[in-house]
Design a protein around this motif. Structure first.
Motif, PDB file in Angstrom:
ATOM      1  N   PRO A 252      29.486  11.060  13.469  1.00 43.12           N
ATOM      2  CA  PRO A 252      29.465  12.259  12.216  1.00 43.12           C
ATOM      3  C   PRO A 252      29.397  11.792  11.069  1.00 43.12           C
ATOM      4  CG  PRO A 252      30.810  12.553  14.279  1.00 43.12           C
ATOM      5  CD  PRO A 252      30.487  11.149  14.330  1.00 43.12           C
ATOM      6  N   GLN A 253      30.192  10.765  10.416  1.00 38.08           N
ATOM      7  CA  GLN A 253      30.452  10.576   9.025  1.00 38.08           C
ATOM      8  C   GLN A 253      29.091   9.980   8.534  1.00 38.08           C
ATOM      9  OE1 GLN A 253      33.772   8.192   8.038  1.00 38.08           O
ATOM     10  NE2 GLN A 253      33.256   8.163   5.895  1.00 38.08           N
ATOM     11  N   ALA A 254      28.211   9.214   9.297  1.00 39.82           N
ATOM     12  CA  ALA A 254      27.180   8.511   8.833  1.00 39.82           C
ATOM     13  C   ALA A 254      26.161   9.718   8.838  1.00 39.82           C
ATOM     14  CB  ALA A 254      26.640   7.266   9.558  1.00 39.82           C
ATOM     15  N   ALA A 255      26.205  10.458   9.960  1.00 34.58           N
ATOM     16  CA  ALA A 255      25.028  11.343   9.923  1.00 34.58           C
ATOM     17  C   ALA A 255      25.140  12.612   8.858  1.00 34.58           C
ATOM     18  CB  ALA A 255      25.123  12.200  11.416  1.00 34.58           C
ATOM     19  N   VAL A 256      26.312  12.981   8.654  1.00 36.30           N
ATOM     20  CA  VAL A 256      26.454  14.019   7.691  1.00 36.30           C
ATOM     21  C   VAL A 256      26.012  13.339   6.344  1.00 36.30           C
ATOM     22  CG1 VAL A 256      28.345  15.157   6.247  1.00 36.30           C
ATOM     23  CG2 VAL A 256      28.322  15.182   8.939  1.00 36.30           C
ATOM     24  N   ASP A 257      26.243  12.163   5.753  1.00 38.57           N
ATOM     25  CA  ASP A 257      26.018  11.703   4.660  1.00 38.57           C
ATOM     26  C   ASP A 257      24.491  11.493   4.513  1.00 38.57           C
ATOM     27  OD1 ASP A 257      27.081  10.181   1.974  1.00 38.57           O
ATOM     28  OD2 ASP A 257      25.788   8.958   3.166  1.00 38.57           O
ATOM     29  N   GLY A 258      23.887  10.998   5.701  1.00 39.46           N
ATOM     30  CA  GLY A 258      22.656  10.951   5.904  1.00 39.46           C
ATOM     31  C   GLY A 258      21.815  11.984   5.878  1.00 39.46           C
ATOM     32  N   TRP A 259      22.311  13.244   6.437  1.00 40.69           N
ATOM     33  CA  TRP A 259      21.501  14.398   6.217  1.00 40.69           C
ATOM     34  C   TRP A 259      21.599  14.789   4.803  1.00 40.69           C
ATOM     35  CZ3 TRP A 259      17.938  17.353   8.141  1.00 40.69           C
ATOM     36  CH2 TRP A 259      18.031  17.446   9.482  1.00 40.69           C
ATOM     37  N   SER A 260      22.770  14.647   3.905  1.00 39.54           N
ATOM     38  CA  SER A 260      22.666  15.120   2.363  1.00 39.54           C
ATOM     39  C   SER A 260      21.748  14.569   1.657  1.00 39.54           C
ATOM     40  CB  SER A 260      24.166  14.749   2.022  1.00 39.54           C
ATOM     41  OG  SER A 260      24.516  13.368   1.890  1.00 39.54           O
ATOM     42  N   LYS A 261      21.574  12.892   2.101  1.00 40.92           N
ATOM     43  CA  LYS A 261      20.506  12.095   1.330  1.00 40.92           C
ATOM     44  C   LYS A 261      19.124  12.614   1.519  1.00 40.92           C
ATOM     45  CE  LYS A 261      23.126   7.773   0.658  1.00 40.92           C
ATOM     46  NZ  LYS A 261      24.772   8.464   0.636  1.00 40.92           N
ATOM     47  N   VAL A 262      18.615  12.832   2.996  1.00 38.87           N
ATOM     48  CA  VAL A 262      17.591  13.433   3.159  1.00 38.87           C
ATOM     49  C   VAL A 262      17.232  14.463   2.534  1.00 38.87           C
ATOM     50  CG1 VAL A 262      16.127  14.286   5.140  1.00 38.87           C
ATOM     51  CG2 VAL A 262      17.413  12.152   5.477  1.00 38.87           C
TER      52      VAL A 262
ATOM     53  N   HIS B  11      19.792   2.673   2.818  1.00 37.51           N
ATOM     54  CA  HIS B  11      21.331   2.553   2.866  1.00 37.51           C
ATOM     55  C   HIS B  11      21.477   2.223   4.210  1.00 37.51           C
ATOM     56  CE1 HIS B  11      22.015   5.310  -0.771  1.00 37.51           C
ATOM     57  NE2 HIS B  11      20.657   5.870  -0.550  1.00 37.51           N
ATOM     58  N   SER B  12      22.625   1.408   4.548  1.00 38.63           N
ATOM     59  CA  SER B  12      23.138   0.986   5.671  1.00 38.63           C
ATOM     60  C   SER B  12      24.521   1.402   5.789  1.00 38.63           C
ATOM     61  CB  SER B  12      23.058  -0.470   6.057  1.00 38.63           C
ATOM     62  OG  SER B  12      21.635  -0.735   5.791  1.00 38.63           O
ATOM     63  N   TYR B  13      24.868   2.096   7.047  1.00 36.29           N
ATOM     64  CA  TYR B  13      26.146   2.522   7.450  1.00 36.29           C
ATOM     65  C   TYR B  13      27.062   1.454   8.321  1.00 36.29           C
ATOM     66  CZ  TYR B  13      24.533   6.713   5.385  1.00 36.29           C
ATOM     67  OH  TYR B  13      23.783   7.815   4.636  1.00 36.29           O
TER      68      TYR B  13
ATOM     69  N   ASN C 198       0.815  -1.517  -0.158  1.00 31.00           N
ATOM     70  CA  ASN C 198       0.007   0.079   0.148  1.00 31.00           C
ATOM     71  C   ASN C 198       0.940   1.232  -0.036  1.00 31.00           C
ATOM     72  OD1 ASN C 198      -2.228  -1.695   0.418  1.00 31.00           O
ATOM     73  ND2 ASN C 198      -2.167  -1.616   2.466  1.00 31.00           N
ATOM     74  N   LEU C 199       2.117   1.074  -0.002  1.00 30.88           N
ATOM     75  CA  LEU C 199       3.034   2.370   0.047  1.00 30.88           C
ATOM     76  C   LEU C 199       2.524   3.431  -0.835  1.00 30.88           C
ATOM     77  CD1 LEU C 199       5.806   3.499   1.357  1.00 30.88           C
ATOM     78  CD2 LEU C 199       6.874   2.455  -0.368  1.00 30.88           C
ATOM     79  N   ARG C 200       2.268   4.668  -0.589  1.00 33.92           N
ATOM     80  CA  ARG C 200       1.803   5.654  -1.497  1.00 33.92           C
ATOM     81  C   ARG C 200       2.823   6.410  -2.102  1.00 33.92           C
ATOM     82  NH1 ARG C 200      -3.722   7.535   1.270  1.00 33.92           N
ATOM     83  NH2 ARG C 200      -3.924   8.511  -0.813  1.00 33.92           N
ATOM     84  N   CYS C 201       4.102   6.416  -1.757  1.00 36.07           N
ATOM     85  CA  CYS C 201       5.163   7.454  -2.279  1.00 36.07           C
ATOM     86  C   CYS C 201       6.342   6.763  -1.923  1.00 36.07           C
ATOM     87  CB  CYS C 201       4.899   8.684  -1.302  1.00 36.07           C
ATOM     88  SG  CYS C 201       5.267   8.477   0.348  1.00 36.07           S
ATOM     89  N   PRO C 202       7.259   7.590  -2.431  1.00 39.78           N
ATOM     90  CA  PRO C 202       8.909   6.983  -2.387  1.00 39.78           C
ATOM     91  C   PRO C 202       9.257   6.877  -0.984  1.00 39.78           C
ATOM     92  CG  PRO C 202       8.716   8.772  -4.173  1.00 39.78           C
ATOM     93  CD  PRO C 202       7.311   8.784  -3.549  1.00 39.78           C
ATOM     94  N   LEU C 203      10.286   5.932  -0.917  1.00 39.26           N
ATOM     95  CA  LEU C 203      10.868   5.861   0.577  1.00 39.26           C
ATOM     96  C   LEU C 203      12.170   5.945   0.657  1.00 39.26           C
ATOM     97  CD1 LEU C 203      10.099   4.907   3.655  1.00 39.26           C
ATOM     98  CD2 LEU C 203      10.537   2.530   2.635  1.00 39.26           C
ATOM     99  N   LEU C 204      12.837   6.494   1.419  1.00 39.04           N
ATOM    100  CA  LEU C 204      14.249   6.470   1.831  1.00 39.04           C
ATOM    101  C   LEU C 204      14.466   6.093   3.238  1.00 39.04           C
ATOM    102  CD1 LEU C 204      17.267   7.207   1.536  1.00 39.04           C
ATOM    103  CD2 LEU C 204      16.615   9.757   2.377  1.00 39.04           C
ATOM    104  N   GLY C 205      15.349   5.097   3.277  1.00 43.31           N
ATOM    105  CA  GLY C 205      15.615   4.262   4.466  1.00 43.31           C
ATOM    106  C   GLY C 205      16.898   4.418   4.761  1.00 43.31           C
ATOM    107  N   LEU C 206      17.331   4.971   6.107  1.00 42.20           N
ATOM    108  CA  LEU C 206      18.902   5.095   6.770  1.00 42.20           C
ATOM    109  C   LEU C 206      18.870   4.064   7.848  1.00 42.20           C
ATOM    110  CD1 LEU C 206      18.946   8.962   6.135  1.00 42.20           C
ATOM    111  CD2 LEU C 206      19.777   7.098   4.437  1.00 42.20           C
ATOM    112  N   PHE C 207      19.693   3.113   8.031  1.00 45.17           N
ATOM    113  CA  PHE C 207      20.237   2.159   8.841  1.00 45.17           C
ATOM    114  C   PHE C 207      21.808   2.274   9.421  1.00 45.17           C
ATOM    115  CE2 PHE C 207      16.604   1.242   5.899  1.00 45.17           C
ATOM    116  CZ  PHE C 207      15.562   1.115   7.119  1.00 45.17           C
ATOM    117  N   GLY C 208      21.680   1.670  10.566  1.00 39.53           N
ATOM    118  CA  GLY C 208      23.074   1.163  11.063  1.00 39.53           C
ATOM    119  C   GLY C 208      23.211  -0.161  10.993  1.00 39.53           C
ATOM    120  N   ALA C 209      24.475  -0.536  10.319  1.00 38.47           N
ATOM    121  CA  ALA C 209      24.598  -1.910  10.043  1.00 38.47           C
ATOM    122  C   ALA C 209      24.912  -2.730  11.431  1.00 38.47           C
ATOM    123  CB  ALA C 209      26.009  -2.250   9.275  1.00 38.47           C
ATOM    124  N   GLU C 210      25.270  -1.923  12.517  1.00 44.02           N
ATOM    125  CA  GLU C 210      25.324  -2.666  13.823  1.00 44.02           C
ATOM    126  C   GLU C 210      24.242  -2.302  14.763  1.00 44.02           C
ATOM    127  OE1 GLU C 210      28.837  -0.875  15.446  1.00 44.02           O
ATOM    128  OE2 GLU C 210      30.432  -1.592  13.845  1.00 44.02           O
TER     129      GLU C 210
END
Length: 251
Positions: free
Chosen positions: A229-239, A210-212, A172-184
């Motif tokens: 910080p590295q994951a958060a900065v990259d995550g913000w850019s993707k968002v 994306h998993s970091y 039923n997903l009605r729009c594009p989804l971006l997912g950001l996750f931690g591999a640990e």
């Protein structure tokens, strides 16, 4: 002549589930250019100053934004920690009520004079699951899930939130989804993220996950040891790129 640059950030009243009046925190640019809106769904620790900072960040990046206080009913006006404890004692926020509150927040954003009527959601921790849920049930144009547990996977025995997995709603997903996750991360685990991606592919839903590496749960949280910080900065850019494409671009 310098470009006019001003924001308004303030506490507002939203009409939530069942017509209830709930607290919210709004931040928006003070100009007339049409722009999209972002509903910020707070994490399980609650409607705190860090979540309000995230809401202001979206305004500085050119979006209207609002964060509904999902714990308004359990502990109106309480300290965020106390409100979160009260909500956990009640098993968390019921899904039906969450949808009503997010719908009310989206209506608030669409009612702003500079709204282009395109709305996205972003959620962290429990809010990540709730962002996915909203994207399956409400009229949204984009959704971001930041390490939301139990979209897939079952809560362990004794887990404080009374939630069920909602992967079956993927169709039923009605729009594009971006997912950001931690591999640990443990909740959601890499296996749970892989299960979600398989469901998205099965139902041919537009998504990017994306998993970091070297990041676990809450890697965006600047005030916690989990911050990466590295994951958060990259995550913000993707968002910001994702919301720019789906909320503020001419589409």
């Amino acid at each position: 002549m310098p470009t006019y640059d001003a924001l308004l950030a303030e506490t507002v009243t939203l009409t939530g589930h069942g017509g209830d009046l709930i607290e919210g925190y709004s931040a928006r640019p003070l100009d007339i250019a049409p722009r999209g809106g972002v509903v910020v769904i707070h994490h399980m620790p609650g409607y705190d100053k860090e979540t309000k900072e995230i809401t202001r960040r979206f305004a500085t990046e050119g979006f209207n934004a609002v964060c509904p206080n999902l714990y308004s009913r359990e502990a109106p006006g309480a300290d965020p920690d106390d409100a979160a404890a009260a909500a956990r004692a009640n098993g968390g926020v019921p899904d039906e009520r969450l949808l009503g509150d997010v719908s009310g927040a989206a209506a608030y954003l669409r009612g702003l004079t500079n709204s282009n009527s395109r709305i996205g959601t972003i959620g962290y921790c429990s809010g990540g699951r709730q962002s996915f849920l909203a994207a399956c049930e409400l009229d949204l144009q984009a959704a971001v899930d930041c390490y939301g547990a139990f979209v897939t996977g079952t809560p362990p025995e004794g887990f404080p939130l009374q939630v069920e997995p909602i992967g079956h709603l993927t169709e039923n997903l009605r729009c594009p989804l971006l997912g950001l996750f931690g591999a640990e991360d443990q909740y959601p685990s890499p296996e749970a993220v892989a299960e979600l991606e398989a469901l998205l592919k099965q139902h041919d839903k537009p998504h990017e996950l994306h998993s970091y590496e070297d990041a676990g749960h809450a890697f965006f949280a600047v005030n916690r040891p989990s911050y990466r910080p590295q994951a958060a900065v990259d995550g913000w850019s993707k968002v910001l790129r994702f919301f720019g494409e789906h909320l503020n671009a001419d589409v």
